[in-house]
Scaffold this active site. Structure first.
Site, short mmCIF file in Angstrom:
data_model
loop_
_atom_site.label_atom_id
_atom_site.label_comp_id
_atom_site.label_asym_id
_atom_site.label_seq_id
_atom_site.Cartn_x
_atom_site.Cartn_y
_atom_site.Cartn_z
CB CYS A 41 -0.86 0.00 1.25
SG CYS A 41 -1.36 1.61 1.82
CG ASP A 89 -0.56 15.62 7.28
OD1 ASP A 89 -0.68 14.53 7.87
OD2 ASP A 89 -0.27 16.68 7.85
CG ASP A 91 -4.17 7.74 5.66
OD1 ASP A 91 -3.10 7.71 6.30
OD2 ASP A 91 -4.30 7.27 4.52
N GLY A 117 -20.33 3.07 -3.35
CA GLY A 117 -19.08 2.53 -3.84
C GLY A 117 -19.12 2.34 -5.33
CG ASP A 165 -1.36 6.22 8.70
OD1 ASP A 165 -0.80 7.09 8.00
OD2 ASP A 165 -2.32 5.55 8.29
CO CO Z 1 -1.09 7.66 6.18
CO CO Z 2 -3.10 5.95 3.29
#
Ligand code: CO
Ligand code: CO
Length: 349
Positions: free
Chosen positions: A18, A51, A92, A140, A228
């Site tokens: 990811c 960010d 996030d 979605g 994160d």
């Molecule tokens: Co992140």
């Molecule tokens: Co992300």
């Protein structure tokens, strides 16, 4: 592949892992340079600082936090994959200090190749994890695609004055990490059939754990900076925090929690390409101890899916933050500190 053998989800992928909104790749730099730059004053957090999510102010009390993440399967169990995808996408919002409220599913699935029950299981895992996060699925989009992919676009809310960014770390702060690393090495080892069931469960548990509890616990304290740990690895996200905050970060390698077999697997050659790219990309930014071997460096750069929060908190609150997180069952560790020297750099000790 014989007819009787079930297709393993991770073998259907050409690439795994990811990337967050901004990552180290050429692709991410193209995305970051997309014209035109936003000039709307209500864009509180946009593309420019790398960010975790975008933040848009609606009125003086409310801003929305928006993020999206989707990827190819990194575990073979479809239910678990759905869970990982949600924990990863929603992370996030937690990293910004927000409260996720709604999600849209993003589905790519080879409906003529794979049993539709597999997709049902992915969606069931995702549904259960959304329930745990307290978010509502409101829509979605799906496409037929030879390579399965799943993820979400997530929207959260936040008070415009209480947004945690990766740019507010202050000299003297302590750094806390809320999940172990080594996830990329371990999950690529799933794909290569190198893990036993217990080890698969161990790394899957890390990836399916929501950063909800960690984020909510941190709301009781002064979080100067937060992000994160995902595709860019611990040191990659740390270096973004250092650069964004105009400070130096010192990481105590011995304090960083690492999944038990990650080092051994890395020594045997299971280092994902993304992890090596991170390491190379960071050579100008990160200083390692002279006696640190390359494998140990790779682990600190390991491309993570659904990793923990990395937060910078005032030194006089750090012990209390740590005990509150541990009380709530969060596997947190104090891993370093913020310095006035070495602006934009990360020093590993
Ligand atoms: Co992140
Ligand atoms: Co992300």
């Amino acid at each position: 592949m014989t007819e009787n053998q079930p297709i393993k989800l991770t073998t259907m992928t050409t690439k795994g892992g990811c990337g967050c909104k901004i990552g180290p790749t050429d692709l991410a730099s193209v995305m970051r340079d997309l014209p035109p730059k936003e000039t709307d004053p209500n864009v509180l957090v946009g593309l420019d600082t790398g960010d975790d999510a975008g933040v848009y102010k609606l009125n003086k009390d409310t801003a929305i936090v928006q993020t999206t993440d989707f990827f190819t399967p990194i575990v073979n169990d479809p239910y678990d994959f759905g869970q990982v995808a949600v924990a990863n996408a929603v992370s996030d919002v937690y990293a910004m200090g927000g409260t996720p409220i709604t999600a849209l599913n993003i589905v790519a699935f080879p409906i003529s190749i794979l049993d539709k029950d597999i997709l049902s299981e992915i969606l069931r895992g995702a549904g259960d994890k959304k329930k745990e996060a307290g978010i509502s699925l409101v829509g979605g989009h799906s496409i037929d695609d030879p390579e399965p992919k799943f993820g979400l676009a997530v929207t959260g809310t936040i008070h415009p004055d209480n947004v945690w960014t990766n740019t507010g770390a202050q000299p003297g702060d302590k750094l806390i990490l809320t999940k172990p690393i080594g996830v990329g090495i371990m999950s690529s080892s799933i794909k290569n059939n190198l893990l036993n069931d217990d080890e698969i469960k161990q790394v899957t548990d890390v990836m399916t754990t929501l950063n909800k509890t960690a984020s909510e616990t941190l709301h009781d304290y002064h979080v100067h900076a937060s992000t994160d740990v995902t595709g860019f690895g611990l040191l990659g996200h740390a270096s973004e925090m250092a650069a964004g905050s105009d400070v130096g970060l010192t990481i105590d390698a011995a304090s960083v929690p690492v999944l038990p077999r990650a080092k051994e697997l890395a020594q045997q050659g299971s280092v994902p390409g993304g992890t090596k790219n991170n390491h190379e990309h960071l050579l100008d930014t990160v200083t390692y101890p002279d006696d640190m071997d390359e494998i140990s460096q790779f682990i600190l750069c390991d491309a993570v899916t659904s990793g923990g929060l990395l937060v910078s908190v005032p030194a006089d609150e750090a012990d209390q933050v740590m005990s509150s997180l541990k009380e709530k069952g969060v596997q947190a560790a104090q891993i370093g500190e913020v310095t006035a020297e070495n602006n934009g750099g990360v020093t590993v000790q």
